[in-house]
Design a protein around this motif. Structure first.
Motif, short mmCIF file in Angstrom:
data_model
loop_
_atom_site.label_atom_id
_atom_site.label_comp_id
_atom_site.label_asym_id
_atom_site.label_seq_id
_atom_site.Cartn_x
_atom_site.Cartn_y
_atom_site.Cartn_z
N THR A 179 63.69 53.21 35.30
CA THR A 179 62.66 54.19 35.63
C THR A 179 63.31 55.23 36.53
O THR A 179 63.75 54.92 37.64
N TYR A 180 63.36 56.46 36.04
CA TYR A 180 64.17 57.50 36.69
C TYR A 180 63.31 58.73 36.98
O TYR A 180 62.50 59.15 36.15
N ILE A 195 66.80 56.66 41.01
CA ILE A 195 66.34 55.49 40.25
C ILE A 195 65.23 54.79 41.04
O ILE A 195 65.40 54.47 42.22
N LEU A 196 64.11 54.54 40.38
CA LEU A 196 62.98 53.87 41.03
C LEU A 196 62.97 52.37 40.73
O LEU A 196 62.74 51.56 41.62
N ASP A 242 61.71 67.19 37.82
CA ASP A 242 60.55 66.76 37.04
C ASP A 242 59.43 66.29 37.95
O ASP A 242 59.68 65.66 38.99
N GLU A 243 58.20 66.57 37.54
CA GLU A 243 57.05 66.17 38.34
C GLU A 243 56.83 64.67 38.29
O GLU A 243 56.44 64.05 39.29
N ASN A 244 57.09 64.06 37.14
CA ASN A 244 56.83 62.63 36.96
C ASN A 244 58.10 61.89 36.52
O ASN A 244 58.97 62.47 35.85
N PRO A 245 58.22 60.61 36.87
CA PRO A 245 59.38 59.82 36.42
C PRO A 245 59.26 59.49 34.94
O PRO A 245 58.17 59.58 34.35
N HIS A 246 60.37 59.10 34.33
CA HIS A 246 60.33 58.66 32.93
C HIS A 246 61.23 57.43 32.77
O HIS A 246 62.05 57.11 33.64
N ILE A 247 61.05 56.73 31.67
CA ILE A 247 61.76 55.48 31.42
C ILE A 247 62.80 55.71 30.33
O ILE A 247 62.51 56.34 29.30
N LEU A 248 64.00 55.18 30.54
CA LEU A 248 65.05 55.31 29.54
C LEU A 248 65.86 54.02 29.46
O LEU A 248 65.83 53.20 30.37
N THR A 249 66.58 53.88 28.36
CA THR A 249 67.47 52.75 28.17
C THR A 249 68.90 53.20 28.42
O THR A 249 69.31 54.27 27.98
N LEU A 250 69.65 52.37 29.14
CA LEU A 250 71.04 52.72 29.42
C LEU A 250 71.92 51.48 29.31
O LEU A 250 71.59 50.42 29.84
#
Length: 338
Positions: free
Chosen positions: A173-174, A220-221, A179-187
Motif C-alpha cells: 500500500t503506497y 509505504i503504508l 497523489d491524494e489517496n494511496p493505492h495498492i500494487l504488487t512488487l
C-alpha cells in the motif's frame, strides 16, 4: 547460558511471546514459535528441546541477560509465561554482555577483510559498530554518522530485507506525495538502495512490466507477503544500474549525456576535491572557474544537486539541461518577486 549462533533469535521470539496479551504461551507453544522462525531462516535447522527453552528463559531472567520480570501463570497442571509489565521488551534494553561480545567478534572478523576487493564498505561499517560499543562502555560519543531517526518507513526495512533474501512477492500500500489517496500494487522485490538519507525499494511491478519500479520506503503504508510465484530478476545488474546517474531515478528513454558545468570561487575548489560523480573530469579554466564534465543520465536528482549550488554554478551544456535549470531558477525568482 546459551551460546549457539541462534540464541539471540530465540530470545527475540520469546520476547515477542512474553509481551503478547492476546495468547497464552505454554512451553510447547514457545518451542513451536522458535522452531517456526528458525525454519524460515534455515530450513535445515533441527528442533529445539524443552531444556533449551528453559535455559533461554533462565538466561533472560538473569543479570547477565536482561533481568526480565517474568510471571508464570498456572492453567491446571500447565504453566504459561508472560511479562509482568507488557510494555517491557528486551529491544528497549541496553546491550547485554552476550550482544557486546558478539559485536566485538563481528568487528574482529570484519576488520580482517578491510582493503580487499568488494569489501570497501567495511571501512565505514567498522567505525559505526565500534562507536556503538564505545557508547555502551563510556557514554562518550566519539563519532556521529548521517542518519534521519525520524524518517518514516524505517520499520519496514527488516521486512523488506527478508522479502529480498527469501524472494517473497509483496502487496504494497503506497501513497506517493503527489497523489491524494494511496493505492495498492504488487512488487517482486530485487534491491534496496539508500540515497540522501532515504531508502528506496526496486523490483518488478507486473502492472507496469518494469523490473526497476522504484518505491520510496517512507511512502509505504503497509506490506503484505503474497502466496504467488516469485518473478526472478534476469534483466538488471544492480552493481551497474546506478553507475551512470546521480541518485535513484532513471528517466525512461534518457541516454547518457556529457553535462558541462562551471563552478566559481571556493565552490570550485570544493568540487575539485569532492567529485560529484565517478565520471567527473575537471580542469581549471581560470583561477576561479572550474570546468566539470559528467557523463550521466540527466534526472531529477542531478537537477536538485546543481540547483543546490545556486549562484556558484552555471550549466554550459547540453542545451536542454541548461534550459531546464534556467526555467527552474526563473520560477524561483518569481516566488521572491510576488
Amino acid at each position: 547460558m546459551s551460546t549457539n549462533k541462534n540464541a539471540l533469535i530465540r530470545y527475540k521470539v520469546l520476547d515477542n511471546c512474553f509481551r503478547n496479551p492476546g495468547k497464552r504461551y505454554f512451553i510447547d507453544n514457545l518451542i513451536e514459535e522458535c522452531e517456526k522462525v528458525l525454519a524460515e531462516i534455515d530450513p535445515e535447522s533441527k528442533g529445539i528441546s524443552r531444556r533449551q527453552i528453559f535455559d533461554d528463559i533462565k538466561f533472560m531472567e538473569s543479570s547477565e541477560g536482561w533481568s526480565v520480570d517474568l510471571e508464570r501463570h498456572k492453567d491446571g497442571k500447565k504453566v504459561f509465561y508472560r511479562y509482568k509489565e507488557l510494555s517491557f521488551s528486551i529491544n528497549n534494553m541496553p546491550l547485554n554482555e552476550v550482544e557486546i561480545d558478539q559485536l566485538k567478534e563481528a568487528i574482529d572478523i570484519l576488520t580482517q577483510f578491510k582493503g580487499m576487493p568488494q569489501f570497501e564498505w567495511i571501512s565505514e561499517m567498522v567505525p559505526k559498530l565500534s562507536q556503538g560499543l564505545s557508547i555502551h562502555d563510556s557514554g562518550n560519543k566519539l563519532m556521529e554518522f548521517e542518519s534521519n531517526e525520524y524518517l518514516k518507513g524505517k520499520d519496514h526495512l527488516g521486512v523488506l530485507y527478508n522479502a529480498l533474501r527469501y524472494k517473497k512477492p509483496l502487496k504494497v500500500t503506497y501513497h506517493p506525495y503527489q497523489d491524494e489517496n494511496p493505492h495498492i500494487l504488487t512488487l517482486h522485490p530485487y534491491f534496496l538502495k539508500q540515497y540522501n538519507g532515504r531508502w528506496f525499494l526496486f523490483g518488478f511491478n507486473p502492472g507496469s512490466g518494469k523490473s526497476d519500479w522504484n518505491l520510496a520506503i517512507d511512502r509505504i503504508l503497509e506490506i503484505e507477503e503474497l502466496s504467488i510465484e516469485f518473478v526472478e530478476n534476469t534483466e538488471i545488474k544492480w552493481d551497474e544500474y546506478f553507475e551512470d546517474m546521480i541518485g535513484v531515478t532513471k528517466p525512461e528513454g534518457e541516454e547518457i549525456q556529457t553535462i558541462v558545468l562551471h563552478f566559481f570561487g571556493k565552490t570550485g575548489k570544493y568540487i575539485f576535491t569532492k567529485p560529484l560523480h565517478g565520471s567527473q573530469k575537471a580542469k581549471w579554466m581560470e583561477e576561479n572557474i572550474l570546468e566539470v564534465k559528467l557523463d550521466v543520465i540527466p534526472n531529477y536528482e542531478l537537477e536538485r544537486l546543481v540547483l543546490s549550488y545556486a549562484e556558484s554554478v552555471k550549466v554550459i551544456e547540453p542545451k536542454k539541461f541548461r534550459e531546464k535549470i534556467l526555467s527552474r531558477l526563473e520560477k524561483a525568482i518569481l516566488l521572491y518577486n510576488k
